[in-house]
Design an enzyme around this catalytic site. Structure first.
Site, mmCIF file in Angstrom:
data_model
loop_
_atom_site.group_PDB
_atom_site.id
_atom_site.type_symbol
_atom_site.label_atom_id
_atom_site.label_comp_id
_atom_site.label_asym_id
_atom_site.label_seq_id
_atom_site.Cartn_x
_atom_site.Cartn_y
_atom_site.Cartn_z
ATOM 1 N N ASN A 293 2.067 3.899 5.041
ATOM 2 C CA ASN A 293 1.923 2.851 4.032
ATOM 3 C C ASN A 293 2.522 3.244 2.683
ATOM 4 O O ASN A 293 2.296 2.578 1.680
ATOM 5 C CB ASN A 293 0.450 2.469 3.856
ATOM 6 C CG ASN A 293 -0.218 2.185 5.189
ATOM 7 O OD1 ASN A 293 -0.991 2.992 5.686
ATOM 8 N ND2 ASN A 293 0.142 1.061 5.789
ATOM 9 N N LEU B 126 4.707 0.072 5.233
ATOM 10 C CA LEU B 126 5.710 -0.083 4.199
ATOM 11 C C LEU B 126 6.909 0.769 4.603
ATOM 12 O O LEU B 126 8.050 0.363 4.471
ATOM 13 C CB LEU B 126 5.156 0.369 2.844
ATOM 14 C CG LEU B 126 6.057 0.072 1.660
ATOM 15 C CD1 LEU B 126 6.285 -1.424 1.514
ATOM 16 C CD2 LEU B 126 5.474 0.624 0.378
ATOM 17 N N ILE C 150 3.408 2.119 -2.760
ATOM 18 C CA ILE C 150 2.225 2.068 -1.916
ATOM 19 C C ILE C 150 1.961 0.654 -1.432
ATOM 20 O O ILE C 150 1.995 -0.294 -2.219
ATOM 21 C CB ILE C 150 0.983 2.560 -2.698
ATOM 22 C CG1 ILE C 150 1.263 3.936 -3.305
ATOM 23 C CG2 ILE C 150 -0.250 2.600 -1.810
ATOM 24 C CD1 ILE C 150 0.356 4.281 -4.454
ATOM 25 N N CYS C 151 1.695 0.523 -0.128
ATOM 26 C CA CYS C 151 1.323 -0.786 0.397
ATOM 27 C C CYS C 151 -0.192 -0.850 0.494
ATOM 28 O O CYS C 151 -0.790 -0.289 1.397
ATOM 29 C CB CYS C 151 1.953 -1.002 1.765
ATOM 30 S SG CYS C 151 1.484 -2.569 2.483
ATOM 31 N N LEU C 152 -0.796 -1.501 -0.467
ATOM 32 C CA LEU C 152 -2.257 -1.558 -0.528
ATOM 33 C C LEU C 152 -2.642 -2.938 -1.040
ATOM 34 O O LEU C 152 -2.170 -3.362 -2.098
ATOM 35 C CB LEU C 152 -2.744 -0.455 -1.474
ATOM 36 C CG LEU C 152 -4.239 -0.175 -1.535
ATOM 37 C CD1 LEU C 152 -4.759 0.272 -0.176
ATOM 38 C CD2 LEU C 152 -4.522 0.903 -2.577
#
Ligand SMILES: [Zn+2]
Ligand SMILES: [Zn+2]
Ligand SMILES: [Zn+2]
Ligand SMILES: [Zn+2]
Ligand SMILES: [Zn+2]
Ligand SMILES: [Zn+2]
Lengths: 530, 153
Positions: free
Chosen positions: B79, B121, B86-88
């Site tokens: 991620n 990601l 960052i994929c959050l």
């Protein structure tokens, strides 16, 4: 490639002409009035008619369109205020069924993407869960939202506190100061373009901000934008509604043709702004070719057209891996850059079979060579077949542009003529009508070639080809007239009007034939219609 | 420079007075919206023992929009991409202005403990993670040892 037709269709008023002019234009006029009635249908639409109701709008159209052609579909054009009114109407209706206030109903409907049957069913079965999932929670009706001051409150967003601080919370209880709440909504609506499903600013809270709360918190400037966004979502959510794709057009078109019907019908609609487009795919009118063929064709043209001509003259395909190879020297010993296959340019046979007679191919009879030549011939043939249709397709696209240029020049001269001879505006309208017919017929012809490319031969194809030929001839005859010197044009008025009418007639015949057979599944295509 | 909003002042104060275990966030002297961040790799994860450096920036419209956070230390994680982005969800669609720097950093720490290859990601990493998880974890450990080693005091 440049297949984008300009939005030339800000179509002068050929409809007005058909009505105002007292000249008889037999079949051509029929066509015009039939089409104009299908366009005018929207004028008769009132806020009271529920255009959401399948039965409603079919029966509504029945009286307006007495003789619809096989290639025409029913549609209505709506302006933004009508779209809003129809939202209100549905909200009011569902609100009385669910016994929920309009604000909550609006949220529920948006939450269900305007599928009111599903909403009603679900609500009747599990009212609490339905409200909860739409972010409404319990008793939305009792306390209207209000702004209050709270002792000892500290806003989690700005960390301001004090007894004078105005605060707001929806029924979920996530309370923030009014400034923060307002700024939050501002950011969502203005910057992020959200409207239908703005959630409470509280962390992990799914409650949706209703329009009453919104009214309380935001000013008029934002309110307009909010309504606009809600309308946008409404049209996007509705399967039967689509925005007109013409630049800056604010109208939406309603049509009942569903995606799964697209292999059987080409739903061309005509927006009030003048633009003709396909309801199925939003591209410019592409009758008689079904959407999926159009998609395929455009993709193919994009891949092939620029190089196809050149390829056919200067290249061959590698007999082993079929990648294209360009011959750029005199030597016949070719090595494929991709698979390293060595072969002879002349006979397409393996180079290894050529022994030492490198520059003098006499191996035309070798088996490997003759098989490769067959394959090559086949692929040449398919390329040539493609080029046959593509050239005609591209030619009509190009000619439509030339026709238009000539027309614009002619129009200018006619205006001069008009002022020097005192001819009335209506007397020169035939040129306008002719030019428009020419554009439309070329557009149709263009797509008949894409259609024909994918058409497998059966006993119907001959009729299709005859229709195509007839239309093509009619179009070229009319097109020629625009090249006549300006002083002769006025004398050719009747002739030109006849030719215009004939073009329109041929177009209608062709479109009716293709549409009817498409509906009945009589065409066979060499690809699957998806 | 405009005065720092009360909210940011309070958050900064609390970060230094009651620091979150395993996380530090220190603002630059010359830009109080720009933070140097470190996160300890969570135990029981392939990042255990590593010290990861991040940068965090509070945009002008913070907290209406989320902070911008990026890993500076190279990390092998489905991620997090090569640029450290960052994929959050809480950094994007699920951001709420009621969230804070500390909650965001805690979420990032949790993400290190629970990689989610289904919402990737870094596509290549996610692919590797799905195909052979134990091998991917091994790679993540190697990267941790190689790039996230603590400075020897
Ligand atoms: Zn809430
Ligand atoms: Zn506040
Ligand atoms: Zn339009
Ligand atoms: Zn289409
Ligand atoms: Zn090859
Ligand atoms: Zn040869």
């Amino acid at each position: 490639m440049d297949s984008e037709d300009d939005f030339n269709s800000s179509q002068m008023s050929e409809d007005d002409f058909a009505q105002d002019s007292d000249v008889e234009i037999d079949e051509g006029k029929d066509a015009e009035s039939a089409r104009s009635s299908s366009c005018d249908a929207s004028d008769t639409w009132t806020v009271d008619s529920d255009f959401d109701d399948d039965v409603g709008f079919e029966s509504q159209d029945k009286d307006i369109k007495p003789n619809k052609h096989a290639y025409e579909v029913d549609f209505n054009v709506f302006e933004p205020s009508q779209i809003q009114a129809s939202q209100h109407k549905q909200i009011a209706e569902v609100s009385s069924i669910l016994v929920q206030p309009p604000e909550a109903t609006a949220i529920l409907l948006r939450h269900m993407r305007w599928n009111k049957e599903r909403l009603i069913d679900q609500y009747m079965e599990k009212p609490e869960e339905t409200l909860e999932s739409a972010g409404l929670g319990q008793d939305a009706a009792t306390n209207p939202p209000k702004i209050t001051k709270i002792q000892g409150f500290c806003c989690d967003i700005c960390c301001e506190d004090g007894p004078e601080l105005d605060t707001f919370a929806m029924r979920c209880g996530h309370r923030f100061c009014v400034d923060c709440y307002r700024q939050y909504l501002y950011t969502k609506i203005k910057d992020e373009g959200e409207a239908a499903r703005i959630r409470c600013p509280g962390d992990k809270c799914n409650r949706v901000v209703d329009s009453k709360s919104l009214d309380l918190l935001v000013g008029d400037d934002l309110h307009d934008r909010y309504q606009e966004l809600l309308t946008r979502t409404y049209v996007d959510d509705k399967e039967k509604l689509r925005w007109c794709p013409a630049p800056n057009c604010v109208y939406a078109v309603e049509c009942a043709v569903k995606d799964r019907e697209l292999p059987r019908v080409v739903p061309t609609v005509h927006c009030d702004c003048g633009h003709y487009f396909c309801f199925g795919c939003s591209l410019n009118d592409h009758q008689p070719a079904p959407c999926s063929l159009v998609k395929r064709w455009l993709k193919k043209c994009e891949d092939d057209s620029e190089t196809a001509n050149w390829i056919s003259a200067n290249t061959k395909e590698c007999p082993k891996c079929h990648s294209t190879i360009e011959k750029n020297g005199g030597c016949n010993h070719m090595t494929c850059r991709k698979c390293r296959n060595e072969f002879c340019w002349m006979c397409m046979g393996l180079w290894s079979e050529h022994g030492t007679s490198w520059y003098n191919c006499n191996r035309f009879e070798e088996k490997s060579g003759s098989e490769a030549r067959d394959a090559q011939a086949k692929s040449r043939q398919s390329l040539e077949r493609y080029l046959h249709y593509y050239n005609r397709y591209a030619n009509h696209e190009q000619s439509a542009k030339l026709d238009k240029d000539i027309y614009l020049k002619t129009e200018k001269k006619m205006q001069q003529l008009q002022s020097s001879t005192g001819m009335s505006w209506i007397e020169v309208q035939y040129l306008d009508t002719a030019s428009h017919a020419l554009q439309q017929c070329r557009q149709t012809l263009k797509w008949t070639y894409a259609f024909a490319y994918y058409l497998a031969r059966n006993n119907l194809t001959e009729i299709f080809e005859d229709n195509q030929k007839d239309l093509e001839m009619a179009v070229e005859n009319l097109s020629e007239m625009f090249e006549k010197p300006i002083d002769q044009l006025q004398g050719l008025k009747v002739d030109m009007m006849d030719k215009t009418a004939y073009c329109n007639k041929r177009r209608i015949i062709l479109l009716n034939d293709t549409a009817e057979n498409l509906k009945q599944g009589n065409w066979e295509f060499n690809v699957a219609l998806s | 420079m405009a005065a720092l909003p009360k909210r940011i002042v309070k958050e900064t104060e609390r970060l230094s007075k009651e620091p979150v275990p395993g996380i530090s966030a220190v603002p630059h002297d010359d830009n109080l919206r720009y933070f140097d961040v470190t996160i300890d790799g969570p135990s029981q994860s392939p990042y255990e023992g590593g010290l990861f450096r991040l940068e965090l920036f509070l945009p002008d419209d913070y907290p209406m929009t989320p902070p911008k956070v990026r890993f500076l230390t190279k990390i092998y994680h489905p991620n997090i991409d090569r640029l450290g982005r960052i994929c959050l969800d809480v950094l994007k669609s699920n951001w709420s202005p009621a969230l804070q720097i500390r909650t965001i950093l805690l979420s990032i720490q949790a993400l290190l403990g629970a990689p989610n290859p289904d919402d990737p990601l870094a596509n290549d990493v996610a692919q590797a993670w799905k195909e052979d998880q134990s091998k991917a974890i091994e790679t993540a450990k190697q990267w941790t040892a190689q790039h996230a080693a603590r400075p020897t005091a």
